[in-house]
Scaffold this active site. Structure first.
Site, PDB file in Angstrom:
ATOM      1  N   ASN A   1       0.805  -1.230   0.000  1.00  0.00           N
ATOM      2  CA  ASN A   1       0.000   0.000   0.000  1.00  0.00           C
ATOM      3  C   ASN A   1       0.838   1.280   0.000  1.00  0.00           C
ATOM      4  O   ASN A   1       0.358   2.331  -0.413  1.00  0.00           O
ATOM      5  CB  ASN A   1      -0.928  -0.022   1.227  1.00  0.00           C
ATOM      6  CG  ASN A   1      -1.549   1.329   1.493  1.00  0.00           C
ATOM      7  OD1 ASN A   1      -2.477   1.749   0.809  1.00  0.00           O
ATOM      8  ND2 ASN A   1      -1.019   2.050   2.475  1.00  0.00           N
TER       9      ASN A   1
ATOM     10  N   TYR B   1       2.833   9.588 -11.432  1.00  0.00           N
ATOM     11  CA  TYR B   1       1.884   8.902 -10.541  1.00  0.00           C
ATOM     12  C   TYR B   1       0.990   7.933 -11.319  1.00  0.00           C
ATOM     13  O   TYR B   1       0.985   6.736 -11.020  1.00  0.00           O
ATOM     14  CB  TYR B   1       1.088   9.934  -9.734  1.00  0.00           C
ATOM     15  CG  TYR B   1       0.195   9.300  -8.693  1.00  0.00           C
ATOM     16  CD1 TYR B   1       0.720   8.498  -7.683  1.00  0.00           C
ATOM     17  CD2 TYR B   1      -1.185   9.486  -8.716  1.00  0.00           C
ATOM     18  CE1 TYR B   1      -0.102   7.896  -6.730  1.00  0.00           C
ATOM     19  CE2 TYR B   1      -2.013   8.899  -7.768  1.00  0.00           C
ATOM     20  CZ  TYR B   1      -1.467   8.106  -6.782  1.00  0.00           C
ATOM     21  OH  TYR B   1      -2.278   7.506  -5.848  1.00  0.00           O
TER      22      TYR B   1
ATOM     23  N   LYS C   1       0.909   3.720 -11.296  1.00  0.00           N
ATOM     24  CA  LYS C   1      -0.282   2.934 -10.957  1.00  0.00           C
ATOM     25  C   LYS C   1      -0.733   2.041 -12.124  1.00  0.00           C
ATOM     26  O   LYS C   1      -1.304   0.974 -11.892  1.00  0.00           O
ATOM     27  CB  LYS C   1      -1.416   3.856 -10.474  1.00  0.00           C
ATOM     28  CG  LYS C   1      -1.078   4.594  -9.166  1.00  0.00           C
ATOM     29  CD  LYS C   1      -0.797   3.637  -7.988  1.00  0.00           C
ATOM     30  CE  LYS C   1      -0.638   4.363  -6.668  1.00  0.00           C
ATOM     31  NZ  LYS C   1      -0.365   3.465  -5.533  1.00  0.00           N
TER      32      LYS C   1
HETATM   33  P1  NAD Z   1      -0.468   8.815   2.909  1.00  0.00           P
HETATM   34  O1  NAD Z   1       0.500   9.795   2.372  1.00  0.00           O
HETATM   35  O2  NAD Z   1      -1.400   9.216   4.012  1.00  0.00           O
HETATM   36  O3  NAD Z   1       0.265   7.460   3.351  1.00  0.00           O
HETATM   37  C1  NAD Z   1       1.278   6.920   2.576  1.00  0.00           C
HETATM   38  C2  NAD Z   1       1.949   5.797   3.333  1.00  0.00           C
HETATM   39  O4  NAD Z   1       3.021   5.313   2.522  1.00  0.00           O
HETATM   40  C3  NAD Z   1       2.523   6.229   4.657  1.00  0.00           C
HETATM   41  O5  NAD Z   1       2.258   5.255   5.649  1.00  0.00           O
HETATM   42  C4  NAD Z   1       4.031   6.291   4.404  1.00  0.00           C
HETATM   43  O6  NAD Z   1       4.813   5.902   5.510  1.00  0.00           O
HETATM   44  C5  NAD Z   1       4.195   5.272   3.280  1.00  0.00           C
HETATM   45  N1  NAD Z   1       5.375   5.622   2.483  1.00  0.00           N
HETATM   46  C6  NAD Z   1       5.547   6.731   1.731  1.00  0.00           C
HETATM   47  N2  NAD Z   1       6.799   6.740   1.222  1.00  0.00           N
HETATM   48  C7  NAD Z   1       7.409   5.623   1.677  1.00  0.00           C
HETATM   49  C8  NAD Z   1       8.698   5.083   1.517  1.00  0.00           C
HETATM   50  N3  NAD Z   1       9.630   5.689   0.784  1.00  0.00           N
HETATM   51  N4  NAD Z   1       8.996   3.905   2.136  1.00  0.00           N
HETATM   52  C9  NAD Z   1       8.062   3.275   2.873  1.00  0.00           C
HETATM   53  N5  NAD Z   1       6.824   3.730   3.072  1.00  0.00           N
HETATM   54  C10 NAD Z   1       6.508   4.902   2.481  1.00  0.00           C
HETATM   55  O7  NAD Z   1      -1.284   8.357   1.630  1.00  0.00           O
HETATM   56  P2  NAD Z   1      -2.612   7.500   1.406  1.00  0.00           P
HETATM   57  O8  NAD Z   1      -3.587   8.396   0.760  1.00  0.00           O
HETATM   58  O9  NAD Z   1      -2.989   6.734   2.610  1.00  0.00           O
HETATM   59  O10 NAD Z   1      -2.054   6.516   0.270  1.00  0.00           O
HETATM   60  C11 NAD Z   1      -1.915   5.128   0.446  1.00  0.00           C
HETATM   61  C12 NAD Z   1      -1.964   4.486  -0.925  1.00  0.00           C
HETATM   62  O11 NAD Z   1      -3.225   4.792  -1.540  1.00  0.00           O
HETATM   63  C13 NAD Z   1      -0.888   4.982  -1.890  1.00  0.00           C
HETATM   64  O12 NAD Z   1      -0.391   3.889  -2.635  1.00  0.00           O
HETATM   65  C14 NAD Z   1      -1.652   5.926  -2.784  1.00  0.00           C
HETATM   66  O13 NAD Z   1      -1.064   6.051  -4.051  1.00  0.00           O
HETATM   67  C15 NAD Z   1      -3.006   5.275  -2.845  1.00  0.00           C
HETATM   68  N6  NAD Z   1      -4.109   6.134  -3.253  1.00  0.00           N
HETATM   69  C16 NAD Z   1      -4.478   7.202  -2.481  1.00  0.00           C
HETATM   70  C17 NAD Z   1      -5.543   7.984  -2.902  1.00  0.00           C
HETATM   71  C18 NAD Z   1      -6.023   9.165  -2.112  1.00  0.00           C
HETATM   72  O14 NAD Z   1      -6.845   9.942  -2.643  1.00  0.00           O
HETATM   73  N7  NAD Z   1      -5.580   9.355  -0.886  1.00  0.00           N
HETATM   74  C19 NAD Z   1      -6.227   7.686  -4.094  1.00  0.00           C
HETATM   75  C20 NAD Z   1      -5.816   6.593  -4.834  1.00  0.00           C
HETATM   76  C21 NAD Z   1      -4.762   5.822  -4.399  1.00  0.00           C
END
Ligand code: NAD
Length: 245
Positions: free
Chosen positions: A88, A153, A157
């Protein structure tokens, strides 16, 4: 739904990943969360403890295969099995191509794609040995429609979807299911960082009339991780309120 299953969740310290940790714990899984830093991992463990949720945590560099392999071996030895891997962790991008450096592009591919490869490669031999396992990846709505800026990005994905569909075919005969969840705009820090001008027009186009909450997304992970999804593999499950832009 996940009684006694051992689950590893990367990016489990906040946002969607933290909510997956919580929903898996509520469903009686043994959870190991991964984060990028010692402090954030320790804080997440401490906060979860206050909610009466016991989890362990690690912070390997997901781009260093040897480091990942070592931690996965340690977890396998400690728990005796790894049933579920949730890839994730991820970062996003929103700069126009002229402002994006090749380092920016490489960085996003490293965490959003290469890290999934490293984690999955390290876990698969154990899942193969036990002839079962579930691998879930966090994709995104942008893997279907692209996005107007931050090309790295959506590129990353689309790659996540490619990994998911290909490994589903490669690993099916070993009893391993591989699926992805493609969230729409979800209420986390990742979205809080984006300019309002980029988010508001998107929300207006969402037929369900709101952005997603982390729990909306985590519930989809729970379903796909559970035996209720026993005949589902190679799927990219959209959880986006029917957003289409
Ligand atoms: P967030 O920024 O709140 O959390 C991201 C997480 O990834 C954190 O726990 C962080 O520690 C971890 N992370 C980031 N860089 C890292 C690294 N270099 N090494 C290890 N861990 C790392 O973001 P989120 O919104 O919870 O996103 C989680 C996933 O959901 C991601 O893959 C993101 O692309 C995807 N996503 C998010 C959304 C949205 O709108 N929030 C939409 C579609 C997909």
């Amino acid at each position: 739904m996940l009684e006694n299953k051992v689950a590893i969740i990367t990016g489990g310290t906040r946002g969607i990943g933290l909510e997956i940790v919580k929903v898996f714990k509520e469903n009686h899984a043994k959870v190991i969360l991964f984060g990028s830093k010692k402090e954030t991992v320790e804080k997440a463990i401490e906060d979860l403890k206050k909610e009466k949720m016991e989890v362990t945590g690690y912070y390997p560099n997901l781009n260093n295969y040897e480091e990942v392999e070592k931690v996965i071996k340690e977890i396998q030895e400690k728990y005796g099995t790894i049933d579920i891997l949730v890839n994730n962790a991820g970062i996003s991008a929103n700069k126009k191509i002229e402002e994006t450096t090749s380092e920016d592009f490489t960085k996003i591919m490293e965490i959003n794609v290469n890290a999934i490869f490293n984690m999955t490669k390290a876990v698969v031999p154990y899942m193969k040995e036990q002839k079962k396992g579930v691998i879930l990846n966090t994709s995104s709505m942008v893997s279907i429609y692209g996005q107007p800026a931050g090309v790295g990005y959506p590129a990353s994905k689309y790659a996540v979807n490619g990994i998911t569909k290909s490994l589903a075919r490669e690993l099916a005969s070993a009893g391993i299911r591989v699926n992805a969840v493609a969230p729409g705009v979800t209420n986390t820090e990742m979205i809080a960082k984006l300019p309002k001008e980029q988010i508001e027009p998107i929300i207006k186009t969402i037929p369900l009339g709101r952005i997603g909450e982390p729990r909306d997304i985590a519930n989809a992970f729970l379903f796909l991780a559970s035996d209720m999804a026993s005949y589902i593999t190679g799927v990219i499950l959209s959880v986006d309120g029917a957003a289409r832009s």
